[in-house]
Design a protein around this motif. Sequence first.
Motif, PDB file in Angstrom:
ATOM      1  N   PRO A 154       0.813  -1.224   0.000  1.00  0.00           N
ATOM      2  CA  PRO A 154       0.000   0.000   0.000  1.00  0.00           C
ATOM      3  C   PRO A 154       0.843   1.268   0.000  1.00  0.00           C
ATOM      4  CG  PRO A 154      -0.913  -1.600   1.523  1.00  0.00           C
ATOM      5  CD  PRO A 154       0.411  -2.143   1.087  1.00  0.00           C
ATOM      6  N   VAL A 155       1.863   1.324   0.843  1.00  0.00           N
ATOM      7  CA  VAL A 155       2.710   2.514   0.889  1.00  0.00           C
ATOM      8  C   VAL A 155       3.573   2.607  -0.357  1.00  0.00           C
ATOM      9  CG1 VAL A 155       4.631   3.630   2.112  1.00  0.00           C
ATOM     10  CG2 VAL A 155       2.717   2.680   3.391  1.00  0.00           C
ATOM     11  N   GLY A 156       4.060   1.459  -0.841  1.00  0.00           N
ATOM     12  CA  GLY A 156       4.866   1.474  -2.057  1.00  0.00           C
ATOM     13  C   GLY A 156       4.124   2.063  -3.234  1.00  0.00           C
ATOM     14  N   LEU A 337       1.292   8.028   7.210  1.00  0.00           N
ATOM     15  CA  LEU A 337       0.496   9.109   6.639  1.00  0.00           C
ATOM     16  C   LEU A 337       1.145   9.474   5.310  1.00  0.00           C
ATOM     17  CD1 LEU A 337      -1.721  11.310   6.889  1.00  0.00           C
ATOM     18  CD2 LEU A 337       0.022  12.767   7.959  1.00  0.00           C
ATOM     19  N   ALA A 338       0.355   9.470   4.245  1.00  0.00           N
ATOM     20  CA  ALA A 338       0.862   9.807   2.911  1.00  0.00           C
ATOM     21  C   ALA A 338       0.107  11.011   2.381  1.00  0.00           C
ATOM     22  CB  ALA A 338       0.691   8.615   1.964  1.00  0.00           C
ATOM     23  N   LEU A 339       0.849  12.025   1.915  1.00  0.00           N
ATOM     24  CA  LEU A 339       0.237  13.267   1.443  1.00  0.00           C
ATOM     25  C   LEU A 339       0.770  13.637   0.062  1.00  0.00           C
ATOM     26  CD1 LEU A 339       0.487  15.385   4.723  1.00  0.00           C
ATOM     27  CD2 LEU A 339      -1.550  14.240   3.820  1.00  0.00           C
ATOM     28  N   ASN A 340      -0.071  14.323  -0.704  1.00  0.00           N
ATOM     29  CA  ASN A 340       0.317  14.735  -2.044  1.00  0.00           C
ATOM     30  C   ASN A 340      -0.354  16.074  -2.385  1.00  0.00           C
ATOM     31  OD1 ASN A 340       1.553  14.654  -4.518  1.00  0.00           O
ATOM     32  ND2 ASN A 340       0.743  12.653  -5.112  1.00  0.00           N
ATOM     33  N   THR A 341       0.199  16.740  -3.393  1.00  0.00           N
ATOM     34  CA  THR A 341      -0.358  17.997  -3.885  1.00  0.00           C
ATOM     35  C   THR A 341       0.069  18.157  -5.338  1.00  0.00           C
ATOM     36  OG1 THR A 341      -0.532  20.380  -3.504  1.00  0.00           O
ATOM     37  CG2 THR A 341       1.616  19.369  -3.135  1.00  0.00           C
ATOM     38  N   SER A 342      -0.648  18.974  -6.082  1.00  0.00           N
ATOM     39  CA  SER A 342      -0.352  19.109  -7.504  1.00  0.00           C
ATOM     40  C   SER A 342       0.753  20.119  -7.782  1.00  0.00           C
ATOM     41  CB  SER A 342      -1.619  19.511  -8.273  1.00  0.00           C
ATOM     42  OG  SER A 342      -2.172  20.696  -7.723  1.00  0.00           O
ATOM     43  N   ASP A 343       1.051  20.997  -6.821  1.00  0.00           N
ATOM     44  CA  ASP A 343       2.078  22.016  -7.013  1.00  0.00           C
ATOM     45  C   ASP A 343       3.460  21.439  -6.681  1.00  0.00           C
ATOM     46  OD1 ASP A 343       3.825  24.340  -5.633  1.00  0.00           O
ATOM     47  OD2 ASP A 343       2.528  25.194  -7.197  1.00  0.00           O
ATOM     48  N   ARG A 344       4.416  21.587  -7.614  1.00  0.00           N
ATOM     49  CA  ARG A 344       5.727  20.988  -7.426  1.00  0.00           C
ATOM     50  C   ARG A 344       6.435  21.545  -6.194  1.00  0.00           C
ATOM     51  NH1 ARG A 344       9.683  20.575 -12.511  1.00  0.00           N
ATOM     52  NH2 ARG A 344       7.923  19.251 -13.121  1.00  0.00           N
ATOM     53  N   GLY A 345       6.366  22.858  -5.990  1.00  0.00           N
ATOM     54  CA  GLY A 345       7.004  23.456  -4.824  1.00  0.00           C
ATOM     55  C   GLY A 345       6.375  22.978  -3.529  1.00  0.00           C
ATOM     56  N   ASP A 346       5.050  22.926  -3.517  1.00  0.00           N
ATOM     57  CA  ASP A 346       4.357  22.446  -2.324  1.00  0.00           C
ATOM     58  C   ASP A 346       4.669  20.975  -2.070  1.00  0.00           C
ATOM     59  OD1 ASP A 346       3.245  24.909  -1.975  1.00  0.00           O
ATOM     60  OD2 ASP A 346       1.294  24.389  -2.839  1.00  0.00           O
TER      61      ASP A 346
END
Length: 375
Positions: A154-156, A337-346
Amino acid sequence: MTLTQPALGVSGKHRIDVLSTIHEADADDWNRVVGLAGGSIFHTWQWLAAFEDAPPGSFEPRHLLAYEDDRLVAVCPTFLVHACPRLSYLTELAQLPLDGPVLLAHSLAALEGGPLAVPGHEDAIVSLVNSLEGTARESGARTWGVANAAAGDPVGLLMRHGYATAHITTSYRCTTNVPSAAEYWNFAEGRLRRKLAKERRVSGRGITVAENVADADTLVRLVHSLLKDRGTPTDVLPEEFLKAMKTRLAPFEHTLTAVDSDQQTVGIFAGWQFGPTLSMWLAGLDTERLSSFVPYRAMAARLVDAAVTRGVASIDLGRSNGPEKRKLGAHPVPLYLALNTSDRGDRAALHAACQRLEQRCQGPDEQLDMSKRCC
Protein backbone atom coordinates in the motif's frame (compact mmCIF):
# COMPACT_ATOMS: atom_id res chain seq x y z
CA MET A 1 -31.17 15.80 1.52
CA THR A 2 -27.61 15.00 0.42
CA LEU A 3 -27.35 13.62 -3.07
CA THR A 4 -24.75 11.53 -4.81
CA GLN A 5 -22.28 13.75 -6.65
CA PRO A 6 -21.81 13.22 -10.38
CA ALA A 7 -19.36 10.50 -11.36
CA LEU A 8 -15.82 11.69 -11.83
CA GLY A 9 -15.69 9.75 -15.06
CA VAL A 10 -13.39 6.96 -16.16
CA SER A 11 -9.98 6.18 -14.66
CA GLY A 12 -8.39 3.39 -16.65
CA LYS A 13 -11.15 0.90 -17.34
CA HIS A 14 -13.12 1.84 -14.24
CA ARG A 15 -15.98 4.23 -13.68
CA ILE A 16 -15.42 6.22 -10.52
CA ASP A 17 -18.31 7.60 -8.51
CA VAL A 18 -18.11 9.98 -5.55
CA LEU A 19 -20.64 9.81 -2.70
CA SER A 20 -21.25 12.74 -0.39
CA THR A 21 -22.81 10.39 2.18
CA ILE A 22 -22.31 6.69 2.88
CA HIS A 23 -26.10 6.38 2.97
CA GLU A 24 -26.12 6.63 -0.82
CA ALA A 25 -24.20 3.32 -0.95
CA ASP A 26 -25.84 -0.08 -0.60
CA ALA A 27 -24.55 -1.45 2.71
CA ASP A 28 -24.47 -5.10 1.62
CA ASP A 29 -22.71 -4.34 -1.67
CA TRP A 30 -20.17 -2.09 0.06
CA ASN A 31 -19.43 -4.68 2.76
CA ARG A 32 -19.19 -7.41 0.11
CA VAL A 33 -16.22 -5.59 -1.40
CA VAL A 34 -14.65 -4.99 2.01
CA GLY A 35 -15.04 -8.65 2.95
CA LEU A 36 -13.67 -10.04 -0.30
CA ALA A 37 -10.75 -7.61 -0.12
CA GLY A 38 -9.85 -8.71 3.41
CA GLY A 39 -10.76 -5.39 4.99
CA SER A 40 -11.55 -4.84 8.65
CA ILE A 41 -14.30 -3.12 10.59
CA PHE A 42 -12.81 0.31 9.74
CA HIS A 43 -13.77 0.03 6.08
CA THR A 44 -17.32 -1.19 6.69
CA TRP A 45 -20.47 0.72 5.85
CA GLN A 46 -21.44 0.73 9.54
CA TRP A 47 -18.17 2.30 10.74
CA LEU A 48 -18.44 5.02 8.11
CA ALA A 49 -22.09 5.63 8.99
CA ALA A 50 -21.16 6.06 12.65
CA PHE A 51 -18.35 8.42 11.69
CA GLU A 52 -20.88 10.45 9.73
CA ASP A 53 -23.33 10.41 12.66
CA ALA A 54 -20.89 12.01 15.12
CA PRO A 55 -17.47 12.77 13.62
CA PRO A 56 -14.51 13.66 15.90
CA GLY A 57 -14.06 16.98 14.15
CA SER A 58 -15.42 18.54 10.96
CA PHE A 59 -15.57 16.15 8.00
CA GLU A 60 -17.49 15.85 4.72
CA PRO A 61 -17.74 12.40 3.11
CA ARG A 62 -16.26 12.02 -0.37
CA HIS A 63 -16.30 8.24 -0.69
CA LEU A 64 -14.90 6.83 -3.94
CA LEU A 65 -16.36 3.74 -5.64
CA ALA A 66 -14.85 1.96 -8.64
CA TYR A 67 -17.08 0.02 -11.03
CA GLU A 68 -16.18 -2.38 -13.80
CA ASP A 69 -19.20 -2.31 -16.08
CA ASP A 70 -21.99 -2.12 -13.48
CA ARG A 71 -20.25 -4.16 -10.77
CA LEU A 72 -18.70 -2.50 -7.73
CA VAL A 73 -15.14 -3.83 -7.46
CA ALA A 74 -13.32 -1.37 -5.19
CA VAL A 75 -14.00 1.27 -2.55
CA CYS A 76 -12.02 4.05 -0.92
CA PRO A 77 -13.59 5.69 2.15
CA THR A 78 -12.61 9.36 1.96
CA PHE A 79 -13.38 12.57 3.84
CA LEU A 80 -12.81 16.23 3.19
CA VAL A 81 -11.24 17.23 6.51
CA HIS A 82 -11.88 20.74 7.77
CA ALA A 83 -10.89 20.12 11.40
CA CYS A 84 -9.36 17.06 13.06
CA PRO A 85 -7.44 17.13 16.37
CA ARG A 86 -5.21 14.25 15.31
CA LEU A 87 -4.31 15.80 11.96
CA SER A 88 -3.77 19.20 13.57
CA TYR A 89 -1.32 17.66 16.03
CA LEU A 90 0.60 15.90 13.25
CA THR A 91 0.86 19.01 11.10
CA GLU A 92 2.04 20.92 14.17
CA LEU A 93 4.78 18.34 14.70
CA ALA A 94 5.68 18.49 11.01
CA GLN A 95 5.67 22.31 10.96
CA LEU A 96 3.34 22.07 8.00
CA PRO A 97 0.72 24.83 7.70
CA LEU A 98 -2.10 23.57 5.49
CA ASP A 99 -3.95 26.07 3.35
CA GLY A 100 -7.54 24.94 3.58
CA PRO A 101 -9.12 21.50 3.94
CA VAL A 102 -7.41 18.17 3.22
CA LEU A 103 -8.94 15.22 1.37
CA LEU A 104 -8.03 12.16 3.43
CA ALA A 105 -8.67 8.46 2.93
CA HIS A 106 -9.96 8.08 5.43
CA SER A 107 -9.42 8.78 9.17
CA LEU A 108 -6.54 8.86 11.63
CA ALA A 109 -8.95 7.45 14.21
CA ALA A 110 -9.07 4.13 12.35
CA LEU A 111 -6.38 1.45 12.56
CA GLU A 112 -6.07 1.34 8.78
CA GLY A 113 -7.08 3.33 5.72
CA GLY A 114 -6.88 3.56 1.96
CA PRO A 115 -8.58 1.77 -0.95
CA LEU A 116 -9.68 -1.87 -1.11
CA ALA A 117 -10.43 -4.01 -4.17
CA VAL A 118 -11.87 -7.48 -4.64
CA PRO A 119 -9.38 -10.15 -5.80
CA GLY A 120 -8.69 -10.00 -9.51
CA HIS A 121 -9.42 -6.28 -9.66
CA GLU A 122 -6.32 -4.88 -7.95
CA ASP A 123 -5.88 -2.43 -10.84
CA ALA A 124 -8.97 -0.64 -9.50
CA ILE A 125 -6.85 0.52 -6.56
CA VAL A 126 -4.67 2.46 -8.98
CA SER A 127 -7.81 3.98 -10.48
CA LEU A 128 -8.98 5.10 -7.05
CA VAL A 129 -5.58 6.54 -6.12
CA ASN A 130 -5.53 8.43 -9.43
CA SER A 131 -8.98 9.80 -8.66
CA LEU A 132 -8.01 11.33 -5.33
CA GLU A 133 -6.42 14.33 -7.03
CA GLY A 134 -9.50 15.13 -9.11
CA THR A 135 -11.76 14.70 -6.09
CA ALA A 136 -9.55 17.03 -4.05
CA ARG A 137 -9.62 19.66 -6.79
CA GLU A 138 -13.41 19.44 -7.12
CA SER A 139 -13.72 19.73 -3.32
CA GLY A 140 -11.47 22.76 -3.01
CA ALA A 141 -8.56 20.94 -1.35
CA ARG A 142 -4.96 21.59 -2.39
CA THR A 143 -3.68 18.57 -0.43
CA TRP A 144 -4.89 14.99 -0.40
CA GLY A 145 -3.65 11.78 1.15
CA VAL A 146 -4.12 8.44 2.88
CA ALA A 147 -4.20 7.93 6.66
CA ASN A 148 -2.72 4.85 8.33
CA ALA A 149 -1.62 3.06 5.17
CA ALA A 150 0.13 -0.19 6.11
CA ALA A 151 3.78 -0.73 5.30
CA GLY A 152 4.47 -2.77 2.17
CA ASP A 153 2.53 -2.69 -1.07
CA PRO A 154 0.00 0.00 0.00
CA VAL A 155 2.71 2.51 0.89
CA GLY A 156 4.87 1.47 -2.06
CA LEU A 157 2.04 2.26 -4.47
CA LEU A 158 1.55 5.70 -2.94
CA MET A 159 5.28 6.47 -3.07
CA ARG A 160 5.36 5.52 -6.77
CA HIS A 161 2.58 8.07 -7.30
CA GLY A 162 4.66 10.83 -5.73
CA TYR A 163 3.23 10.84 -2.21
CA ALA A 164 5.32 12.08 0.70
CA THR A 165 5.14 9.53 3.51
CA ALA A 166 5.84 9.43 7.23
CA HIS A 167 5.74 6.48 9.62
CA ILE A 168 3.50 7.98 12.30
CA THR A 169 2.47 5.01 14.43
CA THR A 170 2.58 1.22 14.70
CA SER A 171 -0.21 -1.29 15.12
CA TYR A 172 0.36 -4.70 16.70
CA ARG A 173 -1.30 -7.81 15.31
CA CYS A 174 -1.53 -11.44 16.40
CA THR A 175 -1.89 -14.25 13.87
CA THR A 176 -4.41 -16.64 15.44
CA ASN A 177 -5.23 -19.04 12.60
CA VAL A 178 -3.56 -21.96 14.40
CA PRO A 179 -5.01 -25.36 15.40
CA SER A 180 -5.17 -24.67 19.14
CA ALA A 181 -4.52 -22.04 21.79
CA ALA A 182 -1.77 -24.22 23.27
CA GLU A 183 0.04 -24.19 19.95
CA TYR A 184 -0.26 -20.42 19.75
CA TRP A 185 1.42 -19.94 23.13
CA ASN A 186 4.33 -22.22 22.17
CA PHE A 187 6.26 -19.14 21.01
CA ALA A 188 6.85 -18.19 24.66
CA GLU A 189 9.70 -19.99 26.37
CA GLY A 190 10.97 -20.51 29.89
CA ARG A 191 10.40 -17.69 32.33
CA LEU A 192 8.08 -15.75 30.01
CA ARG A 193 5.83 -18.76 29.52
CA ARG A 194 5.54 -19.31 33.29
CA LYS A 195 4.84 -15.63 33.84
CA LEU A 196 2.17 -15.58 31.15
CA ALA A 197 0.52 -18.67 32.61
CA LYS A 198 0.42 -17.04 36.05
CA GLU A 199 -0.99 -13.79 34.77
CA ARG A 200 -3.61 -15.55 32.67
CA ARG A 201 -5.03 -16.88 35.92
CA VAL A 202 -5.04 -13.43 37.46
CA SER A 203 -7.42 -12.84 40.33
CA GLY A 204 -5.11 -10.41 42.10
CA ARG A 205 -6.76 -7.41 43.68
CA GLY A 206 -10.08 -9.20 43.33
CA ILE A 207 -10.30 -8.66 39.57
CA THR A 208 -12.30 -10.99 37.32
CA VAL A 209 -11.97 -10.99 33.53
CA ALA A 210 -15.00 -11.86 31.44
CA GLU A 211 -16.35 -11.57 27.92
CA ASN A 212 -19.02 -9.01 28.59
CA VAL A 213 -20.43 -6.09 26.60
CA ALA A 214 -20.33 -2.91 28.67
CA ASP A 215 -22.95 -0.19 28.31
CA ALA A 216 -22.11 2.97 26.37
CA ASP A 217 -21.69 5.18 29.44
CA THR A 218 -19.21 2.74 31.01
CA LEU A 219 -17.26 2.55 27.77
CA VAL A 220 -17.00 6.34 27.52
CA ARG A 221 -16.10 6.75 31.19
CA LEU A 222 -13.26 4.22 31.11
CA VAL A 223 -11.86 5.26 27.73
CA HIS A 224 -11.82 8.92 28.76
CA SER A 225 -10.31 8.05 32.14
CA LEU A 226 -7.37 6.37 30.41
CA LEU A 227 -6.97 9.16 27.85
CA LYS A 228 -6.82 11.81 30.57
CA ASP A 229 -4.33 9.76 32.58
CA ARG A 230 -2.05 9.54 29.52
CA GLY A 231 -2.34 13.24 28.74
CA THR A 232 -4.46 12.75 25.62
CA PRO A 233 -7.32 15.23 24.99
CA THR A 234 -10.68 13.48 24.88
CA ASP A 235 -11.57 15.34 21.68
CA VAL A 236 -9.73 12.62 19.74
CA LEU A 237 -12.49 10.22 20.90
CA PRO A 238 -15.43 12.42 21.96
CA GLU A 239 -18.40 10.95 23.80
CA GLU A 240 -20.90 11.20 20.94
CA PHE A 241 -18.44 9.59 18.54
CA LEU A 242 -17.88 6.61 20.86
CA LYS A 243 -21.61 6.18 21.40
CA ALA A 244 -22.34 6.35 17.67
CA MET A 245 -19.72 3.67 17.04
CA LYS A 246 -21.12 1.44 19.77
CA THR A 247 -24.63 1.72 18.35
CA ARG A 248 -23.78 1.24 14.68
CA LEU A 249 -21.23 -1.54 15.26
CA ALA A 250 -23.26 -3.51 17.81
CA PRO A 251 -23.62 -6.62 15.56
CA PHE A 252 -19.82 -6.91 15.34
CA GLU A 253 -18.84 -6.11 18.94
CA HIS A 254 -16.55 -8.40 20.94
CA THR A 255 -15.57 -6.87 24.28
CA LEU A 256 -13.78 -8.01 27.43
CA THR A 257 -14.18 -6.39 30.83
CA ALA A 258 -12.34 -6.48 34.14
CA VAL A 259 -14.57 -6.32 37.21
CA ASP A 260 -13.33 -5.72 40.77
CA SER A 261 -14.52 -7.28 44.03
CA ASP A 262 -17.20 -4.59 44.34
CA GLN A 263 -18.59 -5.70 40.96
CA GLN A 264 -17.51 -2.43 39.39
CA THR A 265 -16.14 -2.50 35.83
CA VAL A 266 -12.59 -1.13 36.09
CA GLY A 267 -11.14 -2.10 32.71
CA ILE A 268 -12.34 -2.71 29.18
CA PHE A 269 -11.01 -3.93 25.84
CA ALA A 270 -13.56 -3.01 23.17
CA GLY A 271 -13.26 -4.63 19.76
CA TRP A 272 -15.24 -5.43 16.65
CA GLN A 273 -14.93 -8.40 14.31
CA PHE A 274 -15.52 -8.22 10.58
CA GLY A 275 -14.80 -11.38 8.65
CA PRO A 276 -11.75 -13.17 10.09
CA THR A 277 -10.24 -9.98 11.57
CA LEU A 278 -10.87 -8.85 15.14
CA SER A 279 -9.89 -5.23 15.78
CA MET A 280 -9.42 -4.32 19.45
CA TRP A 281 -9.71 -0.62 18.90
CA LEU A 282 -10.43 0.86 22.34
CA ALA A 283 -8.99 0.34 25.81
CA GLY A 284 -10.34 1.87 29.00
CA LEU A 285 -9.28 1.89 32.63
CA ASP A 286 -10.66 3.29 35.89
CA THR A 287 -7.47 5.14 36.79
CA GLU A 288 -8.87 6.21 40.16
CA ARG A 289 -9.02 2.56 41.25
CA LEU A 290 -6.03 1.18 39.36
CA SER A 291 -2.69 2.89 38.81
CA SER A 292 -1.80 0.55 35.95
CA PHE A 293 -3.55 -1.90 33.65
CA VAL A 294 -3.25 -4.79 36.13
CA PRO A 295 -5.45 -7.26 34.19
CA TYR A 296 -3.88 -6.41 30.81
CA ARG A 297 -2.25 -9.76 30.05
CA ALA A 298 -5.11 -11.79 31.50
CA MET A 299 -7.56 -9.95 29.25
CA ALA A 300 -5.31 -10.21 26.19
CA ALA A 301 -4.62 -13.90 26.79
CA ARG A 302 -8.31 -14.68 27.12
CA LEU A 303 -8.89 -12.72 23.93
CA VAL A 304 -6.30 -14.79 22.04
CA ASP A 305 -7.67 -18.09 23.37
CA ALA A 306 -11.20 -17.18 22.28
CA ALA A 307 -10.02 -16.01 18.87
CA VAL A 308 -8.25 -19.30 18.15
CA THR A 309 -11.30 -21.38 19.05
CA ARG A 310 -13.68 -19.14 17.07
CA GLY A 311 -11.71 -19.17 13.86
CA VAL A 312 -10.45 -15.59 13.99
CA ALA A 313 -7.40 -15.37 11.72
CA SER A 314 -5.94 -12.12 13.04
CA ILE A 315 -6.29 -9.80 16.03
CA ASP A 316 -5.30 -6.17 15.71
CA LEU A 317 -4.36 -5.08 19.24
CA GLY A 318 -4.09 -1.46 18.20
CA ARG A 319 -1.38 1.12 18.67
CA SER A 320 1.17 1.84 21.40
CA ASN A 321 2.41 -0.31 24.31
CA GLY A 322 4.48 -2.37 21.87
CA PRO A 323 6.73 -4.17 24.40
CA GLU A 324 3.73 -5.68 26.18
CA LYS A 325 2.01 -6.68 22.97
CA ARG A 326 5.16 -8.35 21.66
CA LYS A 327 5.15 -10.54 24.77
CA LEU A 328 1.70 -11.72 23.65
CA GLY A 329 3.05 -12.81 20.26
CA ALA A 330 2.00 -9.70 18.33
CA HIS A 331 4.05 -8.42 15.39
CA PRO A 332 4.40 -4.73 14.49
CA VAL A 333 2.74 -3.23 11.41
CA PRO A 334 4.05 0.28 10.66
CA LEU A 335 1.35 2.74 9.63
CA TYR A 336 2.02 5.76 7.43
CA LEU A 337 0.50 9.11 6.64
CA ALA A 338 0.86 9.81 2.91
CA LEU A 339 0.24 13.27 1.44
CA ASN A 340 0.32 14.74 -2.04
CA THR A 341 -0.36 18.00 -3.89
CA SER A 342 -0.35 19.11 -7.50
CA ASP A 343 2.08 22.02 -7.01
CA ARG A 344 5.73 20.99 -7.43
CA GLY A 345 7.00 23.46 -4.82
CA ASP A 346 4.36 22.45 -2.32
CA ARG A 347 5.18 18.79 -2.98
CA ALA A 348 8.82 19.38 -2.02
CA ALA A 349 7.62 21.05 1.18
CA LEU A 350 5.40 18.03 1.90
CA HIS A 351 8.35 15.65 1.59
CA ALA A 352 10.43 17.78 3.95
CA ALA A 353 7.56 18.04 6.42
CA CYS A 354 6.93 14.29 6.39
CA GLN A 355 10.61 13.69 7.07
CA ARG A 356 10.42 16.01 10.09
CA LEU A 357 7.21 14.33 11.22
CA GLU A 358 8.73 10.86 11.09
CA GLN A 359 11.75 12.04 13.05
CA ARG A 360 9.50 13.58 15.69
CA CYS A 361 7.30 10.51 15.94
CA GLN A 362 9.91 7.81 16.23
CA GLY A 363 11.04 6.43 19.56
CA PRO A 364 12.40 3.20 21.06
CA ASP A 365 10.76 -0.07 20.03
CA GLU A 366 8.44 1.60 17.57
CA GLN A 367 6.92 3.78 20.27
CA LEU A 368 6.02 7.31 19.27
CA ASP A 369 6.36 10.49 21.25
CA MET A 370 2.96 11.42 19.84
CA SER A 371 1.40 8.51 21.76
CA LYS A 372 0.52 10.92 24.57
CA ARG A 373 -1.81 12.74 22.20
CA CYS A 374 -3.07 9.97 19.91
CA CYS A 375 -4.23 6.63 21.24
